[in-house]
Scaffold this motif. Structure first.
Motif, PDB file in Angstrom:
ATOM      1  N   LEU A 154       0.763  -1.264  -0.228  1.00 20.18           N
ATOM      2  CA  LEU A 154      -0.106   0.221  -0.072  1.00 20.18           C
ATOM      3  C   LEU A 154       0.843   1.252   0.109  1.00 20.18           C
ATOM      4  O   LEU A 154       0.571   2.301  -0.859  1.00 20.18           O
ATOM      5  N   ILE A 155       1.852   1.273   0.788  1.00 16.57           N
ATOM      6  CA  ILE A 155       2.719   2.321   0.898  1.00 16.57           C
ATOM      7  C   ILE A 155       3.599   2.777  -0.477  1.00 16.57           C
ATOM      8  O   ILE A 155       3.669   3.617  -0.894  1.00 16.57           O
ATOM      9  N   SER A 156       3.922   1.397  -1.250  1.00 14.73           N
ATOM     10  CA  SER A 156       4.671   1.883  -2.395  1.00 14.73           C
ATOM     11  C   SER A 156       3.862   2.331  -3.459  1.00 14.73           C
ATOM     12  O   SER A 156       3.990   3.377  -4.449  1.00 14.73           O
ATOM     13  N   GLU A 157       2.453   1.692  -3.477  1.00 19.14           N
ATOM     14  CA  GLU A 157       1.311   2.538  -4.370  1.00 19.14           C
ATOM     15  C   GLU A 157       1.175   3.899  -4.011  1.00 19.14           C
ATOM     16  O   GLU A 157       1.184   4.815  -5.040  1.00 19.14           O
ATOM     17  N   ALA A 158       1.072   4.335  -2.809  1.00 20.41           N
ATOM     18  CA  ALA A 158       0.849   5.566  -2.237  1.00 20.41           C
ATOM     19  C   ALA A 158       1.769   6.494  -2.613  1.00 20.41           C
ATOM     20  O   ALA A 158       1.665   7.731  -3.001  1.00 20.41           O
ATOM     21  N   GLN A 159       3.377   6.153  -2.569  1.00 22.86           N
ATOM     22  CA  GLN A 159       4.409   6.917  -2.854  1.00 22.86           C
ATOM     23  C   GLN A 159       4.509   7.053  -4.460  1.00 22.86           C
ATOM     24  O   GLN A 159       4.704   8.232  -4.880  1.00 22.86           O
ATOM     25  N   ASP A 160       4.102   5.937  -5.273  1.00 22.52           N
ATOM     26  CA  ASP A 160       3.994   6.328  -6.577  1.00 22.52           C
ATOM     27  C   ASP A 160       2.868   7.277  -7.009  1.00 22.52           C
ATOM     28  O   ASP A 160       3.131   7.950  -8.003  1.00 22.52           O
ATOM     29  N   GLU A 161       1.855   7.352  -6.213  1.00 20.10           N
ATOM     30  CA  GLU A 161       0.932   8.492  -6.541  1.00 20.10           C
ATOM     31  C   GLU A 161       1.050   9.713  -6.022  1.00 20.10           C
ATOM     32  O   GLU A 161       0.591  10.761  -6.144  1.00 20.10           O
TER      33      GLU A 161
END
Length: 453
Positions: A154-161
């Motif tokens: 989840l953190i990886s996706e949020a960082q990408d966004e």
């Protein structure tokens, strides 16, 4: 500590020669033991007596740390007792006084072994303490790994966004794994807000995808706690019947702790165990007051040692001189060292010194406060000396300071008239000395002020 409690409850003035010798031999043996044997036991002296007394009622239990301290203390007792008993099996025991001390002390190897099976080297309950605990902790570990994996994704996706910073990592709030997020972006991540930072610049969100898993962790933690308490109760049930005997064994350990302190004291102040006679006797060489010595050393000074002899038909010693001449220090040194010896303690003096045994010690030492209350002070002083004359005997030691008082001396700067004072200087015996000899036959050291010319 155990040793401190032993001193408060057990250390006392001994008037029988045999008791003094026994106490001194215990110290002598332990000093030699500590010098010759450095790996017999670990110096674990934990006072767990309150915990042992607290578990008398059923359904009570000792905490992990209390059990850990108990195990280490019982292990020290066991190591010492086994060592002294083994040495005592010889025809000539190597440490006879310590062997006698350990002869009736009970040890608890099975209890120590059982605690070792339950607690790890840090004093915490092992995973293997029970199958149920092992399974519960395994489930906690697996579930925690699953939560961590979900949060990292989840953190990886949020960082990408661009919702959260690149250096953000999951953190714990109220036992639940959460993600720190800026307040302006908190609606970008679905979940429950649990907390915010003191500055209000960060909120901590538990994502919806891990709520159920976090709830499961909380349930497992409660289950783990219940199982740990059950294990501790079971272990405590094994200990409870042995608690009274354990208290006696800890009493032995407290005595050892006291002897260890005496050995350290002996090294620090170069103390010795002198020859001891059964009767009143003093032939002291280079004696020092340990507290004064410690104080002087802090200021880079040295104490002048004391040589003193009262033996044979010599029973009275009269010390006179001007102020600041060391008279009272001499008196206090005698009182302290004699008391130390008859409490079974080594004393700071030369090895060729000889000390005797007194039935009791009477002390009248005190500094007057000022001219206004000097009369009452001296009257009290005289009452104390009267009590000495009434209660002292041939085996008593009297230590009397300011025998003549100073009020009279301030008015008379010449040597003291015989008709108005107890003391007679220039080699003449004092009337007070005659009174001591005729009424009590005691040994006495008297200090009297003499004005300088």
């Amino acid at each position: 500590t155990l040793g401190t409690e032993w001193v408060d409850s057990q250390l006392k003035f001994l008037s029988r020669y045999e008791d003094v010798r026994e106490a001194l031999e215990q110290v002598r043996d332990f000093i030699r033991f500590s010098e010759e044997e450095d790996d017999v036991y670990e110096e674990n002296f934990f006072d767990v007596r309150q915990a042992l007394m607290r578990i008398r009622p059923e359904r009570t239990h000792m905490e992990e740390l209390e059990l850990f301290d108990l195990k280490r203390s019982l292990k020290s007792v066991s190591d010492l007792v086994d060592f002294f008993r083994k040495k005592g099996d010889d025809e000539t025991p190597e440490y006879p006084a310590l062997t006698q001390m350990a002869s009736n002390v009970e040890t608890f190897p099975q209890i120590v072994k059982r605690i070792d099976e339950v607690l790890n080297k840090y004093g915490k309950v092992k995973d293997t303490a029970s199958p149920e605990l092992l399974q519960t902790r395994h489930s906690i570990e697996v579930t925690t790994r699953g939560i961590s994996h979900s949060l990292r994704t989840l953190i990886s996706e949020a960082q990408d966004e661009g919702y959260i910073d690149r250096d953000v990592a999951p953190t714990l709030r109220d036992g639940r794994l959460v993600i720190p997020v800026a307040p302006a972006l908190k609606r970008k991540i679905k979940g429950i807000i649990h907390d915010e930072s003191a500055t209000g610049k960060t909120v901590f969100i538990e994502p919806s995808v891990v709520v159920d898993a976090n709830n499961r962790i909380r349930e497992l933690k409660s289950q783990e706690k219940r199982e740990v308490i059950r294990i501790l109760q079971e272990l405590t049930n094994n200990i409870r019947p042995c608690a009274p005997a354990m208290l006696q064994s800890l009493h032995f350990l407290a005595h050892i702790d006291f002897l260890r302190a005496l050995a350290s004291f002996s090294t620090t102040f170069e103390s010795v165990i002198p020859e001891v006679r059964k009767y009143p006797y003093m032939d002291w060489v280079q004696a020092i007051h340990p507290l004064l010595q410690q104080s002087l050393q802090r200021h880079g000074s040295k104490q002048v040692p004391l040589d003193i002899a009262l033996k044979g038909k010599q029973h009275i010693l009269l010390i006179s001189g001007p102020n600041a001449g060391g008279k009272s220090v001499c008196l206090k040194t005698v009182g302290l060292l004699q008391y130390m010896l008859q409490c079974g303690m080594p004393v700071p003096m030369r090895e060729n010194s000889v000390m005797g045994i007194f039935q009791d010690i009477f002390i009248s030492i005190g500094d007057e406060q000022d001219l206004e209350n000097e009369l009452s002070t001296y009257s009290s002083h005289l009452l104390g000396m009267k009590a000495m004359m009434k209660n002292a005997g041939p085996h008593s030691l009297l230590l009397i300071d300011e025998l003549c008082g100073k009020r009279y001396l301030r008015r008379h700067h010449d040597p003291l008239p015989k008709s108005q004072t107890f003391c007679r200087f220039n080699g003449e015996r004092s009337e007070w000395s005659d009174a001591i000899r005729s009424r009590t036959d005691a040994t006495a050291i008297l200090v009297a002020h003499r004005p300088s010319r």
